[in-house]
Design a protein around this motif. Structure first.
Motif, mmCIF file in Angstrom:
data_model
loop_
_atom_site.group_PDB
_atom_site.id
_atom_site.type_symbol
_atom_site.label_atom_id
_atom_site.label_comp_id
_atom_site.label_asym_id
_atom_site.label_seq_id
_atom_site.Cartn_x
_atom_site.Cartn_y
_atom_site.Cartn_z
ATOM 1 N N ILE A 146 0.872 -1.179 0.000
ATOM 2 C CA ILE A 146 0.000 0.000 0.000
ATOM 3 C C ILE A 146 0.903 1.221 0.000
ATOM 4 O O ILE A 146 1.701 1.411 0.926
ATOM 5 C CB ILE A 146 -0.937 0.012 1.218
ATOM 6 C CG1 ILE A 146 -1.901 -1.171 1.154
ATOM 7 C CG2 ILE A 146 -1.725 1.324 1.277
ATOM 8 C CD1 ILE A 146 -2.840 -1.280 2.339
ATOM 9 N N ASN A 147 0.813 2.005 -1.047
ATOM 10 C CA ASN A 147 1.688 3.173 -1.234
ATOM 11 C C ASN A 147 3.155 2.797 -1.075
ATOM 12 O O ASN A 147 3.943 3.525 -0.484
ATOM 13 C CB ASN A 147 1.310 4.289 -0.256
ATOM 14 C CG ASN A 147 0.010 4.976 -0.632
ATOM 15 O OD1 ASN A 147 -0.682 4.527 -1.540
ATOM 16 N ND2 ASN A 147 -0.335 6.049 0.055
ATOM 17 N N THR A 190 -5.022 12.126 1.889
ATOM 18 C CA THR A 190 -4.099 11.129 1.354
ATOM 19 C C THR A 190 -4.862 10.073 0.571
ATOM 20 O O THR A 190 -5.904 9.594 1.017
ATOM 21 C CB THR A 190 -3.317 10.441 2.496
ATOM 22 O OG1 THR A 190 -2.632 11.436 3.261
ATOM 23 C CG2 THR A 190 -2.311 9.435 1.950
ATOM 24 N N TYR A 237 -4.664 6.276 -0.820
ATOM 25 C CA TYR A 237 -3.974 5.016 -0.596
ATOM 26 C C TYR A 237 -4.207 4.108 -1.803
ATOM 27 O O TYR A 237 -5.357 3.873 -2.199
ATOM 28 C CB TYR A 237 -4.482 4.336 0.671
ATOM 29 C CG TYR A 237 -4.255 5.167 1.908
ATOM 30 C CD1 TYR A 237 -3.032 5.165 2.564
ATOM 31 C CD2 TYR A 237 -5.271 5.988 2.405
ATOM 32 C CE1 TYR A 237 -2.822 5.943 3.694
ATOM 33 C CE2 TYR A 237 -5.064 6.768 3.528
ATOM 34 C CZ TYR A 237 -3.842 6.741 4.165
ATOM 35 O OH TYR A 237 -3.630 7.524 5.268
#
Length: 399
Positions: free
Chosen positions: A298-299, A317, A319
């Motif tokens: 994830i990211n 943000t 994700y």
């Protein structure tokens, strides 16, 4: 850019009178605000209460940002943390401390707290103007020599744009309470190069621990850090346990290898964040589920094939989960919206605290938000009358 030396950081390392169980003198490391390695532009020199404090810029609108120090000059040990802060009667800023980073380089949050108000009740009182210099406790945690230490703070305006609280502080004081020998063991990383395999295929486990001298993998003794090749005949779990003969506690983590009879397409079954909108300083739960993935991130941060974690990014943000495998990769995105709490307790329009909701009922007698009788409510009522009048005039012209 030239890297700062330890001397240029001017972080004082002094002996304290405290002694730990081993009998040696404990050490105190003082990270001063005015000699930080770096800081976000929102931080300004704001001396107050006789202290050389720094704080978030007083713009009349909520802001937030980080201050950081690197490298940490003290020995690897367990430390008691205190923040030398200037508290005020008209606001309660939240603040966080970070020390070191995980295997993916993500800073590790070690404390999450809030400034008290400088009042008898430690609650906001808008009719007072009072400042007080005080050391605020910020927990106990492990810091390693060379780590980066970060402080995050915010400005808040519960009493209107002319009166705020700005996370003013002049130092972070860390006092050693235990030597490295007494620090609880920790698993830094435990990973699989393939989370899903076809029957007969090999996979590899890798792990890294700290402060552990007794590490087992499914009950068998292994090195404190290492790798192992595996060929599971069916879906199987692997449990790593890190312990120490010199410190209390233990750490453990379990990974699952899924074994399929044939290759199956990789899928991202779900990726959610709950709630999808938070106020800065709040947290949300990020959850995901994948199928037939050999690896998932994830990211860019490696994660298990399915799981959840708390996220509290102070900025909006997105994700992105990426699952690699047969006929992949498969991806999915979700966005966590972080809204500033606004002025007078009212959030950014459209989020929590929009007109009609009461966000803050101040204990000092200030009723703030969209449903009280304060200035915010009067302004909304006046705006409603203006809009109603405009609609009426348009209606008459249409007739």
């Amino acid at each position: 850019m030239r890297m700062p030396t330890r001397n240029s950081l001017l972080i004082s390392l002094v002996a304290a009178s405290l002694a730990w169980a081993g009998g040696a003198a404990a050490q105190m490391v003082t990270l001063t605000a005015d000699k930080a390695t770096g800081r976000d532009p929102v931080w300004k020199s704001r001396p107050d209460a006789g202290k050389p404090t720094w704080g978030i810029d007083g713009t009349g609108r909520p802001l937030n940002g980080y201050v950081w120090w690197k490298p940490f000059p003290g020995p690897t040990a367990q430390y008691k943390c205190e923040v030398g802060a200037v508290i005020e009667s008209d606001g309660q800023s939240r603040f966080r401390l970070y020390a070191g980073a995980d295997a993916a380089g993500v800073p590790l949050k070690v404390f999450d707290g809030q400034y008290p108000a400088a009042t008898a009740s430690e609650k906001v009182e808008c009719n007072l103007t009072r400042y007080e210099a005080r050391y605020l406790p910020c927990g106990e945690f492990t810091v390693k020599m060379g780590d980066e230490v970060r402080l995050w703070g915010e400005s808040v305006y519960p009493c209107g744009s002319a009166h705020g609280q700005y996370t003013r502080f002049w130092e972070v004081r860390l006092t050693q309470v235990a030597s490295a020998m007494s620090v609880p063991p920790k698993i830094v990383s435990f990973a699989l190069n393939k989370q899903t395999v076809v029957s007969g295929q090999m996979a590899a486990l890798s792990w890294m621990t700290e402060f552990a001298n007794k590490v087992t993998l499914n009950g068998d003794m292994v090195a404190a850090s290492g790798t192992a090749s595996i060929m599971p005949t069916g879906t199987m779990q692997y449990t790593l346990v890190a312990a120490s003969t010199t410190a209390p506690g233990m750490d453990s983590k379990t990974l699952t290898v899924t074994v399929n009879a044939a290759e199956l397409p990789v899928t991202v079954d779900s990726l959610t964040v709950t709630p999808a909108t938070i106020l800065v300083g709040e947290s949300a739960m990020l959850a995901w589920k994948t199928s037939n993935a050999t690896s998932v991130d994830i990211n860019g941060r490696p994660v298990d094939g399915s799981g959840s974690m708390t996220v509290d990014d102070p900025r909006t943000t997105t994700y992105t989960i990426t699952a690699k495998g047969f006929m992949g990769p498969a991806t999915k995105m979700v966005t966590l919206t972080a809204k500033e709490p606004g002025v007078g307790g009212v959030a950014t329009p459209g989020g929590p605290g929009a007109p009609g909701e009461t966000m803050v009922e101040d204990k000092g007698g200030c009723q703030l938000g969209g449903s009280g009788r304060g200035p915010g409510s009067l302004a909304l009522a006046a705006l409603a009358l203006v809009l109603a009048g405009a609609r009426a005039r348009r209606g008459r012209r249409a007739d």
